[in-house]
Design a protein around this motif. Structure first.
Motif, PDB file in Angstrom:
ATOM      1  N   PHE A 103     -50.844  23.498 -28.384  1.00 12.66           N
ATOM      2  CA  PHE A 103     -50.089  22.478 -29.085  1.00 12.66           C
ATOM      3  C   PHE A 103     -49.235  23.156 -30.160  1.00 12.66           C
ATOM      4  O   PHE A 103     -49.689  24.066 -30.855  1.00 12.66           O
ATOM      5  N   ALA A 104     -47.998  22.701 -30.270  1.00 16.09           N
ATOM      6  CA  ALA A 104     -47.073  23.236 -31.267  1.00 16.09           C
ATOM      7  C   ALA A 104     -47.429  22.709 -32.657  1.00 16.09           C
ATOM      8  O   ALA A 104     -48.295  21.833 -32.806  1.00 16.09           O
ATOM      9  N   LEU A 105     -46.750  23.222 -33.668  1.00 13.38           N
ATOM     10  CA  LEU A 105     -47.054  22.820 -35.045  1.00 13.38           C
ATOM     11  C   LEU A 105     -46.844  21.336 -35.279  1.00 13.38           C
ATOM     12  O   LEU A 105     -47.456  20.755 -36.174  1.00 13.38           O
ATOM     13  N   ASP A 106     -45.977  20.717 -34.478  1.00 12.80           N
ATOM     14  CA  ASP A 106     -45.775  19.271 -34.575  1.00 12.80           C
ATOM     15  C   ASP A 106     -46.441  18.527 -33.421  1.00 12.80           C
ATOM     16  O   ASP A 106     -46.109  17.388 -33.127  1.00 12.80           O
ATOM     17  N   GLY A 107     -47.402  19.180 -32.775  1.00 13.63           N
ATOM     18  CA  GLY A 107     -48.148  18.548 -31.695  1.00 13.63           C
ATOM     19  C   GLY A 107     -49.396  17.859 -32.206  1.00 13.63           C
ATOM     20  O   GLY A 107     -49.640  17.787 -33.419  1.00 13.63           O
ATOM     21  N   TRP A 111     -54.225  16.365 -20.093  1.00 11.73           N
ATOM     22  CA  TRP A 111     -53.558  17.622 -19.733  1.00 11.73           C
ATOM     23  C   TRP A 111     -53.149  17.702 -18.267  1.00 11.73           C
ATOM     24  O   TRP A 111     -52.587  18.712 -17.838  1.00 11.73           O
ATOM     25  N   PHE A 112     -53.396  16.649 -17.501  1.00  8.96           N
ATOM     26  CA  PHE A 112     -53.035  16.690 -16.079  1.00  8.96           C
ATOM     27  C   PHE A 112     -51.541  16.939 -15.887  1.00  8.96           C
ATOM     28  O   PHE A 112     -50.703  16.313 -16.538  1.00  8.96           O
ATOM     29  N   HIS A 138     -42.302  22.887 -25.009  1.00  6.26           N
ATOM     30  CA  HIS A 138     -42.410  22.023 -23.842  1.00  6.26           C
ATOM     31  C   HIS A 138     -43.027  20.698 -24.264  1.00  6.26           C
ATOM     32  O   HIS A 138     -44.062  20.678 -24.938  1.00  6.26           O
ATOM     33  N   ASP A 139     -42.390  19.613 -23.899  1.00  6.94           N
ATOM     34  CA  ASP A 139     -42.932  18.283 -24.152  1.00  6.94           C
ATOM     35  C   ASP A 139     -43.657  17.823 -22.896  1.00  6.94           C
ATOM     36  O   ASP A 139     -43.030  17.541 -21.867  1.00  6.94           O
ATOM     37  N   HIS A 140     -44.977  17.786 -22.995  1.00  4.38           N
ATOM     38  CA  HIS A 140     -45.804  17.363 -21.869  1.00  4.38           C
ATOM     39  C   HIS A 140     -46.060  15.862 -21.961  1.00  4.38           C
ATOM     40  O   HIS A 140     -46.471  15.355 -23.008  1.00  4.38           O
ATOM     41  N   THR A 141     -45.819  15.164 -20.853  1.00  8.86           N
ATOM     42  CA  THR A 141     -46.090  13.732 -20.799  1.00  8.86           C
ATOM     43  C   THR A 141     -47.423  13.494 -20.103  1.00  8.86           C
ATOM     44  O   THR A 141     -47.629  13.926 -18.968  1.00  8.86           O
ATOM     45  N   THR A 142     -48.335  12.826 -20.795  1.00 13.33           N
ATOM     46  CA  THR A 142     -49.655  12.559 -20.235  1.00 13.33           C
ATOM     47  C   THR A 142     -49.553  11.513 -19.131  1.00 13.33           C
ATOM     48  O   THR A 142     -48.531  10.814 -19.002  1.00 13.33           O
ATOM     49  N   TRP A 172     -50.604   8.659 -19.056  1.00 10.06           N
ATOM     50  CA  TRP A 172     -50.359   7.306 -19.601  1.00 10.06           C
ATOM     51  C   TRP A 172     -49.107   7.239 -20.475  1.00 10.06           C
ATOM     52  O   TRP A 172     -48.901   6.289 -21.199  1.00 10.06           O
ATOM     53  N   GLY A 173     -48.262   8.275 -20.408  1.00  5.91           N
ATOM     54  CA  GLY A 173     -46.938   8.200 -21.011  1.00  5.91           C
ATOM     55  C   GLY A 173     -46.791   8.730 -22.419  1.00  5.91           C
ATOM     56  O   GLY A 173     -45.684   8.699 -22.983  1.00  5.91           O
ATOM     57  N   ALA A 174     -47.845   9.220 -23.032  1.00  4.22           N
ATOM     58  CA  ALA A 174     -47.735   9.828 -24.364  1.00  4.22           C
ATOM     59  C   ALA A 174     -47.121  11.220 -24.247  1.00  4.22           C
ATOM     60  O   ALA A 174     -47.267  11.904 -23.231  1.00  4.22           O
ATOM     61  N   VAL A 175     -46.420  11.640 -25.285  1.00  4.41           N
ATOM     62  CA  VAL A 175     -45.787  12.962 -25.289  1.00  4.41           C
ATOM     63  C   VAL A 175     -46.562  13.898 -26.205  1.00  4.41           C
ATOM     64  O   VAL A 175     -46.849  13.565 -27.362  1.00  4.41           O
ATOM     65  N   GLN A 176     -46.925  15.056 -25.676  1.00  5.28           N
ATOM     66  CA  GLN A 176     -47.619  16.091 -26.449  1.00  5.28           C
ATOM     67  C   GLN A 176     -46.702  17.313 -26.537  1.00  5.28           C
ATOM     68  O   GLN A 176     -46.251  17.827 -25.512  1.00  5.28           O
ATOM     69  N   ARG A 177     -46.445  17.766 -27.753  1.00  2.00           N
ATOM     70  CA  ARG A 177     -45.552  18.900 -27.943  1.00  2.00           C
ATOM     71  C   ARG A 177     -46.334  20.213 -27.893  1.00  2.00           C
ATOM     72  O   ARG A 177     -47.242  20.447 -28.683  1.00  2.00           O
ATOM     73  N   PHE A 178     -45.952  21.044 -26.945  1.00  2.00           N
ATOM     74  CA  PHE A 178     -46.558  22.349 -26.726  1.00  2.00           C
ATOM     75  C   PHE A 178     -45.591  23.458 -27.139  1.00  2.00           C
ATOM     76  O   PHE A 178     -44.369  23.258 -27.177  1.00  2.00           O
ATOM     77  N   GLN A 179     -46.134  24.638 -27.370  1.00  2.00           N
ATOM     78  CA  GLN A 179     -45.351  25.862 -27.420  1.00  2.00           C
ATOM     79  C   GLN A 179     -45.987  26.841 -26.431  1.00  2.00           C
ATOM     80  O   GLN A 179     -47.211  26.875 -26.268  1.00  2.00           O
ATOM     81  N   PHE A 180     -45.153  27.604 -25.757  1.00  2.00           N
ATOM     82  CA  PHE A 180     -45.624  28.663 -24.865  1.00  2.00           C
ATOM     83  C   PHE A 180     -45.061  29.984 -25.360  1.00  2.00           C
ATOM     84  O   PHE A 180     -43.845  30.126 -25.540  1.00  2.00           O
ATOM     85  N   SER A 181     -45.925  30.947 -25.568  1.00  2.00           N
ATOM     86  CA  SER A 181     -45.511  32.280 -26.019  1.00  2.00           C
ATOM     87  C   SER A 181     -45.926  33.305 -24.967  1.00  2.00           C
ATOM     88  O   SER A 181     -47.071  33.279 -24.484  1.00  2.00           O
TER      89      SER A 181
END
Length: 206
Positions: A149-153, A24-25, A186-190, A192-201
């Motif tokens: 994390f979004a529904l596809d995260g 999450w950095f 929001h697509d957060h990149t860790t 080490w380069g992995a992508v985590q899909r977030f939603q912000f409400s």
């Protein structure tokens, strides 16, 4: 997960890993800052960052002189890392070591910010407690920003299961006292380069 085991998990994470060794950095918490700006806060607004840990959001808020800031986290090690990093510039920040599900707010806030804390609450009783404390802490007209994390995260984080959300699901949990005013992905990149899909409400309390 019990309060004790939850605290032990996060104290262990922050005691053994550097800030760039956790997924999450964020070097720059731009998504959160954009949403906080959307709230149109006054300079003396009260802001609380739930599960803020060692996040750099507090650094940016202090630097930009945005609000009176409280950072809440159940890991003392995480808050100690943030305090050490800020040094004297963080002298006016209030640091609260507690679990949000058992915390009793001592004041009200204009803005409640949570990036990736709520989605760890997989027990219904913990989610209910979270909402009770949120409602006692956020004043009428105040704003609530919840990032998950979004529904596809991812389905897990830091080895723990999480619950994925969309804005409608969060709105149903918060109830009719809160109007959804903004939602975005929001697509957060860790580190080490992995992508985590977030939603912000973002919600406004009526």
């Amino acid at each position: 997960m019990s309060d004790v085991s939850r605290k032990a998990h996060w104290e262990g994470v922050y005691a053994t890993k550097g800030e760039r060794e956790v997924s999450w950095f964020q070097e720059n918490p731009a998504p959160s800052l954009e949403l906080i700006a959307l709230a149109g806060l006054s300079a003396d607004a009260a802001i609380i960052d739930i599960g803020g840990g060692a996040s750099r959001l507090v650094d940016a808020l202090v630097e930009q002189k945005i609000g009176q800031i409280t950072v809440l986290d159940l890991s003392a090690a995480a808050l100690d890392a943030a305090k050490e990093r800020l040094g004297d510039s963080g002298g006016d920040v209030e640091w609260v070591v507690t679990d949000v599900t058992t915390w009793e707010p001592s004041q009200t806030y204009d803005l409640w910010h949570d990036r990736a804390a709520f989605h760890f609450l997989t027990d219904a009783s913990d989610r209910s407690a979270y909402v009770v404390h949120l409602k006692s802490a956020v004043r009428s007209g105040g704003h609530v920003i919840i990032g998950t994390f979004a529904l596809d995260g991812p389905e897990r984080c830091s080895g723990l299961p999480i619950i994925r959300y969309d804005p409608g699901m969060l709105g149903a949990i918060l109830g009719t006292e809160f109007d959804l005013i903004d939602s975005r992905r929001h697509d957060h990149t860790t580190p080490w380069g992995a992508v985590q899909r977030f939603q912000f409400s973002t919600f406004r309390r009526v």
